[in-house]
Scaffold this motif. Structure first.
Motif, short mmCIF file in Angstrom:
data_model
loop_
_atom_site.label_atom_id
_atom_site.label_comp_id
_atom_site.label_asym_id
_atom_site.label_seq_id
_atom_site.Cartn_x
_atom_site.Cartn_y
_atom_site.Cartn_z
N ALA A 265 0.77 3.95 -2.80
CA ALA A 265 0.41 5.74 -2.89
C ALA A 265 1.40 6.13 -3.45
O ALA A 265 1.24 7.35 -4.11
CB ALA A 265 0.43 5.87 -1.44
N PHE B 174 0.85 -1.35 -0.05
CA PHE B 174 -0.04 0.12 -0.19
C PHE B 174 0.92 1.31 0.13
O PHE B 174 0.41 2.16 -0.45
CB PHE B 174 -0.82 -0.11 1.26
N LEU C 48 0.63 8.95 -6.44
CA LEU C 48 1.01 10.32 -6.41
C LEU C 48 1.83 10.92 -7.67
O LEU C 48 1.84 11.85 -8.32
CB LEU C 48 1.71 10.64 -5.28
#
Length: 125
Positions: free
Chosen positions: A15, A11, A19
């Motif tokens: 992320a 995870f 981004l």
């Protein structure tokens, strides 16, 4: 004996990738807008630097800017709406470059870029 985890979790990497993708999407929307703006600035400032450019009136200056915009394929900016030229002396002109560009980002979210610059143009003779 306890072992601590080393490195990022799934995870965490997800992320970071999300981004990066979001940043790349914004860059893909903004880079063409800024490239058009810098090309337009270059067209205006070239009048001060290039002795081959002959500008004797406001009409000549406006014509030169519009031809430069056509040559550089600047189609998203309308010269009549974005550029205001006035004579500010015997052989000097003031060019005000003021416009905004809106680029859609998501369904209901837009990127808005606002430009407001003033140039004093004194053609070389």
């Amino acid at each position: 004996m306890r072992h601590s985890q080393k490195g990022a979790s799934f995870f965490g990497w997800l992320a970071v990738i999300a981004l990066l993708v979001f940043g790349m999407v914004i860059a893909m929307k903004l880079v063409p807008i800024y490239m058009d703006h810098y090309s337009l600035r270059n067209i205006i400032t070239t009048v001060n630097e290039d002795p081959n450019v002959k500008v004797n009136s406001l009409r000549d200056l406006n014509s030169y800017i519009e031809k430069g915009m056509q040559l550089n394929s600047i189609r998203d900016i309308k010269a009549k709406d974005a550029i205001t030229t006035t004579q500010s002396g015997q052989n000097a002109y003031t060019v005000v470059l003021k416009y905004e560009v809106r680029a859609p980002l998501l369904n209901t979210v837009d990127l808005l870029v606002h430009f407001d610059e003033t140039f004093i143009v004194r053609p070389l003779k």
